[in-house]
Design a protein around this motif. Structure first.
Motif, PDB file in Angstrom:
ATOM      1  N   THR A  10       0.861  -1.212   0.045  1.00 56.99           N
ATOM      2  CA  THR A  10       0.066  -0.157  -0.117  1.00 56.99           C
ATOM      3  C   THR A  10       0.940   1.188   0.115  1.00 56.99           C
ATOM      4  N   HIS A  13       2.579   1.923  -3.454  1.00 64.92           N
ATOM      5  CA  HIS A  13       1.730   2.024  -4.616  1.00 64.92           C
ATOM      6  C   HIS A  13       1.005   3.354  -4.063  1.00 64.92           C
ATOM      7  N   SER A  17      -6.314   1.818  -3.058  1.00 60.21           N
ATOM      8  CA  SER A  17      -6.865   1.414  -4.261  1.00 60.21           C
ATOM      9  C   SER A  17      -5.857   0.962  -5.166  1.00 60.21           C
ATOM     10  N   ALA A  18      -4.748   1.569  -5.549  1.00 58.99           N
ATOM     11  CA  ALA A  18      -3.612   1.149  -6.237  1.00 58.99           C
ATOM     12  C   ALA A  18      -3.055  -0.126  -6.007  1.00 58.99           C
ATOM     13  N   ALA A  20      -4.661  -2.795  -4.301  1.00 57.44           N
ATOM     14  CA  ALA A  20      -5.537  -3.663  -4.642  1.00 57.44           C
ATOM     15  C   ALA A  20      -5.574  -3.977  -5.913  1.00 57.44           C
ATOM     16  N   LYS A  21      -5.720  -3.009  -6.850  1.00 54.04           N
ATOM     17  CA  LYS A  21      -5.695  -3.305  -8.238  1.00 54.04           C
ATOM     18  C   LYS A  21      -4.376  -3.960  -8.866  1.00 54.04           C
ATOM     19  N   ALA A  22      -3.419  -3.533  -8.393  1.00 53.77           N
ATOM     20  CA  ALA A  22      -1.876  -4.066  -8.723  1.00 53.77           C
ATOM     21  C   ALA A  22      -2.009  -5.500  -8.392  1.00 53.77           C
ATOM     22  N   TYR A  23      -2.516  -5.960  -7.569  1.00 52.86           N
ATOM     23  CA  TYR A  23      -2.596  -7.264  -7.055  1.00 52.86           C
ATOM     24  C   TYR A  23      -3.933  -8.028  -6.945  1.00 52.86           C
ATOM     25  N   SER A  24      -4.971  -7.546  -7.670  1.00 49.06           N
ATOM     26  CA  SER A  24      -6.256  -8.033  -7.987  1.00 49.06           C
ATOM     27  C   SER A  24      -6.700  -8.571  -6.779  1.00 49.06           C
ATOM     28  N   GLN A  26      -9.656  -6.820  -3.690  1.00 49.64           N
ATOM     29  CA  GLN A  26     -10.785  -6.194  -3.522  1.00 49.64           C
ATOM     30  C   GLN A  26     -10.391  -4.773  -2.533  1.00 49.64           C
ATOM     31  N   ARG A  27     -10.624  -3.784  -2.932  1.00 49.64           N
ATOM     32  CA  ARG A  27     -10.215  -2.578  -1.989  1.00 49.64           C
ATOM     33  C   ARG A  27     -10.569  -2.725  -0.594  1.00 49.64           C
TER      34      ARG A  27
END
Length: 288
Positions: A10, A13, A17-18, A20-24, A26-27
């Motif tokens: 966290t 990145h 949100s970033a 969570a998105k980078a590692y698939s 959920q936020r």
């Protein structure tokens, strides 16, 4: 440890949100686990805003302490995972002398090295069961008559080898052919350690060896009557170099046992060798 790593991701990145998105992920899951980490440590680590995050003093201290160690640990895990999947490295196999000298085993090794050129094979001559984990051996092949030192190891029976008595025509011409098992008392007998108990006690054992090829050679050289796997003497019998003795009798088979420590965590190079061994030693049309 997972929550600590999520914290590090966290920070790297710059936001939940970033990361969570980078590692698939959920936020909401990442946010909840970071809250659980703060609760477990009894300290706020992050100041959350609508667009980004800021580290608290304690958060900055924690990040500085765990960032590099967690990165190295993650790299080590990835290295091990990739090593298990890759067909490279060293594969260590322990086999008895009789198998090392067989054409069947030589063809198997040749096929494996062609298919997997990046694997270094280390083949050890071993007549007894060994503790594979302690001796750092991946696989072992042994006749099933030998006791396995660790009964928790995986044991799979491969191709059984029927045995027969043979002798050279010169030996039969000189000493005569036995009419029944009792007549064997008058003959010199050549056996392996693996099938020596298949014959009656009191016989004149001239040679007992772990090397089946040596017994085969001694039989052709008229040194006695040999008890050998049928497939090993098939060509010599066809060529007239050996003749069957007491062909109506049945003798115990020699069976090969494949041994390896566990079905779990098998590297692909080991799994590939196990598959090749099964294919080779379950086809009774092949010969030693």
């Amino acid at each position: 440890m997972d929550d600590l790593y999520l914290f590090v991701l966290t920070v790297r990145h710059g936001g939940i949100s970033a990361a969570a998105k980078a590692y698939s992920l959920q936020r909401s899951k990442v946010s909840r686990r970071l809250q659980e980490l703060e609760k477990a440590l009894g300290s706020q680590l992050l100041i959350r805003t609508t667009r980004h995050i800021e580290l608290t003093e304690n958060g900055r201290l924690l990040y500085e302490q765990v960032n590099q160690p967690l990165t190295m640990a993650n790299q080590a895990v990835n290295l091990l995972e990739n090593r298990q999947k890759e067909l490279q490295g060293v594969l260590r196999i322990a086999v008895p002398a009789a198998l090392i000298t067989s054409s069947m085993f030589a063809k198997l090794i040749d096929k494996y090295t062609v298919c997997f050129p990046n694997v270094l094979l280390e083949i050890q001559h071993c007549q007894e069961s060994i503790d594979l984990k302690r001796d750092n051996i991946d696989l072992q092949l042994l006749p099933n008559t030998l006791k396995i030192v660790n009964e928790d190891y995986v044991q799979q029976t491969l191709l059984p080898f029927p045995c027969c008595l043979v002798a050279s025509p010169d030996y039969i011409a000189t000493h005569g052919a036995p009419k029944d098992l009792a007549n064997l008392m008058d003959h010199r007998i050549l056996v392996s350690r693996y099938n020596s108990t298949a014959l009656a006690d009191g016989l004149m054992i001239r040679l007992c060896s772990d090397d089946l090829r040596l017994i085969h050679h001694m039989a052709k050289s008229a040194h006695g009557i040999a008890l050998l796997p049928t497939i090993l003497v098939r060509e010599a019998v066809t060529a007239g170099e050996l003749v069957n003795v007491l062909s109506g009798e049945r003798f115990p088979e020699i069976k090969l046992t494949l041994i390896y420590p566990s079905r779990e965590y098998l590297p692909e190079k080991t799994r590939a060798m196990i598959q090749l061994l099964r294919e080779t030693f379950t086809n009774d049309s092949v010969a030693l």
